[in-house]
Design a protein around this motif. Structure first.
Motif, PDB file in Angstrom:
ATOM      1  N   ASP A 293      24.086  -2.172 -14.791  1.00 63.84           N
ATOM      2  CA  ASP A 293      24.261  -2.418 -16.222  1.00 63.84           C
ATOM      3  C   ASP A 293      25.042  -1.292 -16.885  1.00 63.84           C
ATOM      4  OD1 ASP A 293      22.910  -4.773 -15.986  1.00 63.84           O
ATOM      5  OD2 ASP A 293      21.026  -4.050 -16.841  1.00 63.84           O
ATOM      6  N   ILE A 294      24.720  -0.050 -16.540  1.00 64.25           N
ATOM      7  CA  ILE A 294      25.438   1.090 -17.120  1.00 64.25           C
ATOM      8  C   ILE A 294      26.921   1.000 -16.798  1.00 64.25           C
ATOM      9  CG2 ILE A 294      25.763   3.599 -16.932  1.00 64.25           C
ATOM     10  CD1 ILE A 294      22.708   3.814 -16.582  1.00 64.25           C
ATOM     11  N   ARG A 295      27.231   0.617 -15.573  1.00 64.35           N
ATOM     12  CA  ARG A 295      28.622   0.522 -15.124  1.00 64.35           C
ATOM     13  C   ARG A 295      29.391  -0.548 -15.892  1.00 64.35           C
ATOM     14  NH1 ARG A 295      27.294   0.402 -10.114  1.00 64.35           N
ATOM     15  NH2 ARG A 295      27.604  -1.784  -9.574  1.00 64.35           N
ATOM     16  N   ASN A 296      28.687  -1.565 -16.358  1.00 63.64           N
ATOM     17  CA  ASN A 296      29.368  -2.704 -16.960  1.00 63.64           C
ATOM     18  C   ASN A 296      29.131  -2.859 -18.458  1.00 63.64           C
ATOM     19  OD1 ASN A 296      30.603  -4.360 -14.583  1.00 63.64           O
ATOM     20  ND2 ASN A 296      28.573  -3.756 -13.860  1.00 63.64           N
ATOM     21  N   LYS A 297      28.286  -2.018 -19.038  1.00 65.52           N
ATOM     22  CA  LYS A 297      27.979  -2.134 -20.460  1.00 65.52           C
ATOM     23  C   LYS A 297      29.097  -1.588 -21.341  1.00 65.52           C
ATOM     24  CE  LYS A 297      23.043  -2.452 -21.313  1.00 65.52           C
ATOM     25  NZ  LYS A 297      23.240  -3.549 -22.281  1.00 65.52           N
ATOM     26  N   GLU A 298      29.165  -2.102 -22.546  1.00 62.03           N
ATOM     27  CA  GLU A 298      30.081  -1.560 -23.547  1.00 62.03           C
ATOM     28  C   GLU A 298      29.612  -0.172 -23.968  1.00 62.03           C
ATOM     29  OE1 GLU A 298      31.591  -2.504 -28.140  1.00 62.03           O
ATOM     30  OE2 GLU A 298      30.182  -3.849 -27.101  1.00 62.03           O
ATOM     31  N   VAL A 299      30.544   0.778 -24.032  1.00 60.41           N
ATOM     32  CA  VAL A 299      30.228   2.144 -24.468  1.00 60.41           C
ATOM     33  C   VAL A 299      30.235   2.159 -25.993  1.00 60.41           C
ATOM     34  CG1 VAL A 299      30.953   4.545 -24.411  1.00 60.41           C
ATOM     35  CG2 VAL A 299      31.220   3.121 -22.372  1.00 60.41           C
ATOM     36  N   ILE A 300      29.105   2.565 -26.600  1.00 59.39           N
ATOM     37  CA  ILE A 300      28.978   2.451 -28.053  1.00 59.39           C
ATOM     38  C   ILE A 300      29.328   3.731 -28.802  1.00 59.39           C
ATOM     39  CG2 ILE A 300      27.250   0.642 -27.841  1.00 59.39           C
ATOM     40  CD1 ILE A 300      25.094   2.731 -28.502  1.00 59.39           C
ATOM     41  N   GLY A 301      29.555   4.845 -28.080  1.00 59.37           N
ATOM     42  CA  GLY A 301      29.859   6.103 -28.754  1.00 59.37           C
ATOM     43  C   GLY A 301      28.600   6.814 -29.221  1.00 59.37           C
ATOM     44  N   LEU A 302      28.792   7.902 -29.963  1.00 54.60           N
ATOM     45  CA  LEU A 302      27.661   8.736 -30.376  1.00 54.60           C
ATOM     46  C   LEU A 302      27.008   8.183 -31.632  1.00 54.60           C
ATOM     47  CD1 LEU A 302      29.051  12.319 -29.644  1.00 54.60           C
ATOM     48  CD2 LEU A 302      27.784  10.742 -28.154  1.00 54.60           C
ATOM     49  N   VAL A 303      26.255   7.126 -31.425  1.00 51.05           N
ATOM     50  CA  VAL A 303      25.472   6.517 -32.500  1.00 51.05           C
ATOM     51  C   VAL A 303      24.036   6.381 -32.017  1.00 51.05           C
ATOM     52  CG1 VAL A 303      27.439   5.268 -33.466  1.00 51.05           C
ATOM     53  CG2 VAL A 303      26.033   4.169 -31.722  1.00 51.05           C
ATOM     54  N   GLY A 304      23.105   6.360 -32.962  1.00 51.45           N
ATOM     55  CA  GLY A 304      21.710   6.224 -32.596  1.00 51.45           C
ATOM     56  C   GLY A 304      21.145   7.506 -31.999  1.00 51.45           C
ATOM     57  N   ASP A 305      20.179   7.356 -31.124  1.00 52.01           N
ATOM     58  CA  ASP A 305      19.484   8.509 -30.539  1.00 52.01           C
ATOM     59  C   ASP A 305      20.164   8.881 -29.220  1.00 52.01           C
ATOM     60  OD1 ASP A 305      17.650  10.493 -30.197  1.00 52.01           O
ATOM     61  OD2 ASP A 305      15.975   9.176 -29.638  1.00 52.01           O
ATOM     62  N   TYR A 306      21.066   9.859 -29.263  1.00 51.78           N
ATOM     63  CA  TYR A 306      21.808  10.244 -28.066  1.00 51.78           C
ATOM     64  C   TYR A 306      21.441  11.656 -27.631  1.00 51.78           C
ATOM     65  CZ  TYR A 306      24.852  12.421 -31.595  1.00 51.78           C
ATOM     66  OH  TYR A 306      25.330  13.163 -32.649  1.00 51.78           O
ATOM     67  N   HIS A 307      21.729  11.971 -26.368  1.00 54.67           N
ATOM     68  CA  HIS A 307      21.413  13.266 -25.776  1.00 54.67           C
ATOM     69  C   HIS A 307      22.270  14.355 -26.438  1.00 54.67           C
ATOM     70  CE1 HIS A 307      20.886  16.423 -22.798  1.00 54.67           C
ATOM     71  NE2 HIS A 307      19.965  15.704 -22.190  1.00 54.67           N
ATOM     72  N   PRO A 308      21.675  15.519 -26.764  1.00 55.89           N
ATOM     73  CA  PRO A 308      22.438  16.592 -27.431  1.00 55.89           C
ATOM     74  C   PRO A 308      23.697  17.017 -26.673  1.00 55.89           C
ATOM     75  CG  PRO A 308      20.093  17.080 -27.494  1.00 55.89           C
ATOM     76  CD  PRO A 308      20.243  15.865 -26.627  1.00 55.89           C
ATOM     77  N   LEU A 309      23.656  17.029 -25.335  1.00 60.57           N
ATOM     78  CA  LEU A 309      24.820  17.462 -24.559  1.00 60.57           C
ATOM     79  C   LEU A 309      25.971  16.468 -24.632  1.00 60.57           C
ATOM     80  CD1 LEU A 309      23.172  18.959 -21.337  1.00 60.57           C
ATOM     81  CD2 LEU A 309      24.162  20.193 -23.271  1.00 60.57           C
ATOM     82  N   ALA A 310      25.701  15.282 -25.119  1.00 65.76           N
ATOM     83  CA  ALA A 310      26.760  14.272 -25.234  1.00 65.76           C
ATOM     84  C   ALA A 310      27.776  14.638 -26.307  1.00 65.76           C
ATOM     85  CB  ALA A 310      26.150  12.903 -25.529  1.00 65.76           C
TER      86      ALA A 310
END
Length: 322
Positions: A293-310
Motif C-alpha cells: 500500500d505504501i508503494r502504491n498510495k498517493e503521497v499527501i505531503g506534510l499534512v496532518g500528524d507527520y514525523h518530525p524528521l519528515a
C-alpha cells in the motif's frame, strides 16, 4: 543433522543464515550466487559446494537426491523480487524453505505460494526476528496485560546510510526491491502490527528515492514513521559519535532499546523453525499488505500528524544531472 542449501550466498544477509545453520548443528551442502565473492563461507562451511550458475546448482541438488543425500531445507537470501521463484524451487525439491523478508513483494504472491505449499511436501518459513527480541516480547506482554482501551502514540525512526552503490544495485530499483519501505522497513511494520494489532489506516507523507515517511493507525496505536538511507538525515548527535545508523522507537515518549537483537536473532529464528514453531508465510501478510500500500498510495505531503524528521530538506537523486 539437517542438510541445507543456500540461495544468495553473496548477499548482505547470507552470513547470518550461515551462522544460524552452523549454530544449530546442521550442514550446508550447497550454495548458489551469480557473484563469486563468497569467501565468508570458509568461516562456516568450507566444504560446501558452490555454484555461480543456477542450472548447475539445480543439477547438483538433483545429484545429491539420487545419491541418497536428502535436502531438508533451502534458505533463500536472494534479491527480493527473486524470492518467489526460489521458494518454488525449494518446494519442488521437497524441502522446507526459510526465506528472508520481505518474503514477497505483493500480497497476491502469498496466495499463490500458499497454494503451491499445499501441493508440496515442504513448508515455507520466514525470518521475523524482532518477534523474538526480548524487549519487543516484553512490550507485547505489557500491551496485552494493559488497559484494553489504551491507544499508544509511537514514533518510529530508522535511518541507515547507503552510498551511491545502492542506486546501481537491485536495491535502488523499486520493481526489484519494492523501494525503501519494503526493503528496510518491512520488519518494523510486522513488529508493530504483531504488538499493536491490525491496520486501520495508512497515510504516506513522503516517498522519494532516499526516504519515506507516513502515519499508520493500528488497533492500539498511532504511529508516525520515518525511514531513510541518506546520511544527512541522521541527527547531529548521532553523527558526532561516528555512527551511520540510527534506530529509535518511542512509545508515549519512552524509548525502547532493541538495537542488539536487531541483527543477532537469526539463530533463534532457526531454532524455532527446526522445532516446528517458526513463523510461516501467512504470518507475513499484514506487513506485506502495508508495504504494498505504501508503494502504491498517493503521497499527501506534510499534512496532518507527520514525523518530525519528515520536515528535512529533500535531496536530489545522486545520479540526477544538474
Amino acid at each position: 543433522m539437517k542438510n541445507f542449501a543456500l540461495v544468495g550466498a553473496a548477499g548482505y544477509i547470507a552470513p547470518r543464515h550461515m551462522k544460524a545453520i552452523k549454530e544449530t548443528d546442521n550442514k550446508l551442502v550447497a550454495a548458489y550466487d551469480p557473484y563469486d565473492g563468497v569467501g565468508i563461507m570458509d568461516s562456516f562451511f568450507p566444504n560446501a559446494d558452490f555454484f555461480v550458475e543456477f542450472e548447475r546448482f539445480d543439477r547438483h541438488i538433483e545429484k545429491l537426491k539420487r545419491n541418497n543425500t536428502p535436502l531438508d531445507f533451502v534458505s533463500v537470501c536472494s534479491p527480493n523480487y527473486l524470492h518467489d521463484s526460489h521458494i518454488r524451487f525449494g518446494l519442488r525439491r521437497d524441502a522446507d524453505v526459510i526465506c528472508e523478508k520481505p518474503i514477497v513483494l505483493n500480497p497476491w504472491n502469498i496466495d499463490a505460494l500458499e497454494d503451491v505449499e499445499k501441493e508440496s511436501k515442504g513448508n515455507i518459513y520466514t525470518i521475523l526476528q524482532l518477534r523474538h527480541h526480548p524487549s519487543i516480547m516484553a512490550l507485547k506482554k505489557k500491551v496485552e496485560e494493559g488497559d484494553p482501551d489504551k491507544i499508544y502514540d509511537i514514533d518510529l525512526s530508522y535511518l541507515t546510510s547507503r552510498g551511491h552503490w545502492y542506486y546501481t544495485s537491485w536495491k535502488g530499483d523499486v520493481s526489484k526491491s519494492g523501494g525503501i519501505a519494503t526493503n528496510i522497513g518491512v520488519h518494523f511494520y510486522d513488529m508493530l502490527t504483531w504488538v499493536f494489532g491490525p491496520l486501520k489506516s495508512n497515510m504516506v507523507h513522503i516517498h522519494t528515492h532516499d526516504r519515506a515517511a507516513g502515519y499508520l493507525e493500528l488497533e492500539k496505536a498511532r504511529v508516525r514513521w520515518f525511514l531513510s538511507i541518506n546520511y544527512d538525515t541522521i541527527p547531529e548527535t548521532i553523527k558526532a559519535k561516528g555512527m551511520r545508523t540510527y534506530r529509535s522507537i518511542t512509545i508515549d515518549g519512552e524509548e525502547i532499546e532493541f538495537s542488539g537483537g536487531f541483527t543477532d536473532l537469526h539463530t533463534v529464528s532457526y531454532q524455532h523453525i527446526l522445532q516446528g514453531t517458526g513463523y510461516r508465510i501467512g504470518d507475513t501478510r499484514q506487513a506485506i499488505e502495508i508495504v504494498h500500500d505504501i508503494r502504491n498510495k498517493e503521497v499527501i505531503g506534510l499534512v496532518g500528524d507527520y514525523h518530525p524528521l519528515a520536515k528535512g530538506e529533500l535531496a536530489k537523486h545522486p545520479f540526477e544531472r544538474e
